[in-house]
Design a protein around this motif. Structure first.
Motif, PDB file in Angstrom:
ATOM      1  N   SER A  53      23.908  62.508  25.494  1.00  0.00           N
ATOM      2  CA  SER A  53      22.192  62.587  25.235  1.00  0.00           C
ATOM      3  C   SER A  53      21.542  60.948  25.452  1.00  0.00           C
ATOM      4  CB  SER A  53      21.385  63.126  24.253  1.00  0.00           C
ATOM      5  OG  SER A  53      21.808  65.098  24.395  1.00  0.00           O
ATOM      6  N   PHE A  54      22.450  60.146  25.787  1.00  0.00           N
ATOM      7  CA  PHE A  54      22.502  58.611  26.094  1.00  0.00           C
ATOM      8  C   PHE A  54      21.332  58.253  27.339  1.00  0.00           C
ATOM      9  CE2 PHE A  54      21.962  53.592  26.621  1.00  0.00           C
ATOM     10  CZ  PHE A  54      22.352  53.571  25.381  1.00  0.00           C
ATOM     11  N   LYS A 118      16.334  51.305  24.469  1.00  0.00           N
ATOM     12  CA  LYS A 118      17.685  51.956  24.868  1.00  0.00           C
ATOM     13  C   LYS A 118      18.509  50.957  25.857  1.00  0.00           C
ATOM     14  CE  LYS A 118      18.237  56.489  23.934  1.00  0.00           C
ATOM     15  NZ  LYS A 118      18.741  57.415  23.910  1.00  0.00           N
ATOM     16  N   VAL A 119      19.353  50.369  25.642  1.00  0.00           N
ATOM     17  CA  VAL A 119      20.040  49.795  26.641  1.00  0.00           C
ATOM     18  C   VAL A 119      21.636  50.036  26.930  1.00  0.00           C
ATOM     19  CG1 VAL A 119      20.721  47.360  28.025  1.00  0.00           C
ATOM     20  CG2 VAL A 119      18.531  47.731  25.674  1.00  0.00           C
ATOM     21  N   LEU A 120      22.365  50.031  27.910  1.00  0.00           N
ATOM     22  CA  LEU A 120      22.889  50.595  29.216  1.00  0.00           C
ATOM     23  C   LEU A 120      23.781  49.168  29.560  1.00  0.00           C
ATOM     24  CD1 LEU A 120      25.242  52.467  29.624  1.00  0.00           C
ATOM     25  CD2 LEU A 120      24.346  53.170  31.006  1.00  0.00           C
ATOM     26  N   VAL A 121      24.732  48.956  28.963  1.00  0.00           N
ATOM     27  CA  VAL A 121      24.661  46.906  29.425  1.00  0.00           C
ATOM     28  C   VAL A 121      26.350  47.624  30.457  1.00  0.00           C
ATOM     29  CG1 VAL A 121      26.039  44.772  29.071  1.00  0.00           C
ATOM     30  CG2 VAL A 121      23.982  46.222  27.433  1.00  0.00           C
ATOM     31  N   TYR A 151      27.667  50.793  25.792  1.00  0.00           N
ATOM     32  CA  TYR A 151      28.295  50.060  27.475  1.00  0.00           C
ATOM     33  C   TYR A 151      28.802  51.108  28.038  1.00  0.00           C
ATOM     34  CZ  TYR A 151      28.340  45.840  23.601  1.00  0.00           C
ATOM     35  OH  TYR A 151      27.474  44.628  23.140  1.00  0.00           O
ATOM     36  N   ALA A 152      28.922  50.108  29.763  1.00  0.00           N
ATOM     37  CA  ALA A 152      29.884  51.482  30.398  1.00  0.00           C
ATOM     38  C   ALA A 152      30.250  50.637  30.985  1.00  0.00           C
ATOM     39  CB  ALA A 152      28.389  52.807  31.326  1.00  0.00           C
ATOM     40  N   GLY A 168      27.634  45.775  18.732  1.00  0.00           N
ATOM     41  CA  GLY A 168      26.584  47.137  19.698  1.00  0.00           C
ATOM     42  C   GLY A 168      27.295  48.233  19.221  1.00  0.00           C
ATOM     43  N   GLY A 169      26.991  49.446  19.956  1.00  0.00           N
ATOM     44  CA  GLY A 169      27.047  51.220  19.608  1.00  0.00           C
ATOM     45  C   GLY A 169      27.968  51.169  20.197  1.00  0.00           C
ATOM     46  N   CYS A 170      27.992  52.400  21.144  1.00  0.00           N
ATOM     47  CA  CYS A 170      29.727  52.838  21.666  1.00  0.00           C
ATOM     48  C   CYS A 170      29.775  52.478  23.207  1.00  0.00           C
ATOM     49  CB  CYS A 170      28.575  54.863  22.249  1.00  0.00           C
ATOM     50  SG  CYS A 170      26.893  54.867  22.625  1.00  0.00           S
ATOM     51  N   ILE A 171      30.575  52.991  23.659  1.00  0.00           N
ATOM     52  CA  ILE A 171      31.183  52.187  25.275  1.00  0.00           C
ATOM     53  C   ILE A 171      31.614  54.053  25.501  1.00  0.00           C
ATOM     54  CG2 ILE A 171      33.513  52.123  24.436  1.00  0.00           C
ATOM     55  CD1 ILE A 171      33.943  49.841  26.486  1.00  0.00           C
ATOM     56  N   TYR A 172      31.425  53.565  27.121  1.00  0.00           N
ATOM     57  CA  TYR A 172      31.892  55.034  28.152  1.00  0.00           C
ATOM     58  C   TYR A 172      32.018  54.357  28.824  1.00  0.00           C
ATOM     59  CZ  TYR A 172      27.756  57.062  25.395  1.00  0.00           C
ATOM     60  OH  TYR A 172      27.367  57.648  24.350  1.00  0.00           O
ATOM     61  N   TYR A 173      33.452  55.304  29.910  1.00  0.00           N
ATOM     62  CA  TYR A 173      34.019  55.225  30.691  1.00  0.00           C
ATOM     63  C   TYR A 173      34.998  55.964  31.502  1.00  0.00           C
ATOM     64  CZ  TYR A 173      37.141  55.392  26.646  1.00  0.00           C
ATOM     65  OH  TYR A 173      38.182  56.451  26.307  1.00  0.00           O
TER      66      TYR A 173
END
Length: 198
Positions: A53-54, A118-121, A151-152, A168-173
């Motif tokens: 849910s990001f 909300k930022v996705l880097v 991050y992704a 920063g927050g979480c990382i998705y890969y």
């Protein structure tokens, strides 16, 4: 009747076989990273972001490869606003490495636009955490809050941070894998030998 016909046919067959092996090796991902793998990985990232849910307000691609992946992600997530940032890798005479994040016109003109969003880097490949840290430092100076930053990346090196990187927050890969510089040079966007892999 034609003694030359059999050797010519064998040579043509050998050439075709070599061409087929090269095609399969490059486009099948043995040597390079084909578009099909990029598409699959972006799809995996989208599913992981939705499961968590990001839903970012802004997608920021870092570096040239990260900007290609970030733009693809943003476009396939209901056309989220997208920003591209470039990076510069600097090595001192003593051998120390440093990463600088170069400003974009959007951030220079309206730095407070990122406040409370909300930022996705996005990166294409995270080998070390230094580029993530440089991006975090730069974005924090422009009002991005650490708890609203994730991050992704398509590919995460086994040695890179797999959980919250500490800035920063979480990382998705999409996948954890080590990719050689030679293989990374054969991405779909490195069309000429002049493409500069850092």
């Amino acid at each position: 009747d034609h003694p030359w016909l059999k050797p010519v046919c064998l040579v043509l067959f050998a050439v075709l076989l070599v061409a087929l092996v090269v095609e399969i090796g490059y486009y099948g991902g043995v040597w390079g990273i084909p578009w099909a793998e990029v598409r699959r990985s972006v799809t995996v990232l989208i599913h992981r972001l939705v499961e968590a849910s990001f839903y970012p307000d802004v997608v920021i691609g870092v570096g040239r490869s990260g900007s290609i992946v970030g733009a693809t992600l943003a476009g396939n997530m209901s056309h989220r606003p997208f920003i591209a940032l470039d990076v510069e890798h600097v090595q001192s005479a003593a051998g120390a490495r440093r990463v600088n994040v170069l400003p974009s016109s959007f951030l220079t003109l309206v730095p407070n636009e990122l406040n409370s969003r909300k930022v996705l880097v996005v990166f294409a490949y995270v080998e070390r955490a230094e580029t993530m840290e440089a991006a975090y430092t730069y974005l924090k100076s422009h009002g991005v809050e650490a708890d609203k930053l994730c991050y992704a990346t398509l590919f995460l090196d086994p040695k890179a941070p797999h959980k919250s990187p500490g800035f920063g927050g979480c990382i998705y890969y999409a996948a954890v894998k080590e990719i050689s510089k030679e293989r990374w040079r054969l991405t779909p966007w490195s069309i000429t030998k002049d493409y500069d892999y850092r």
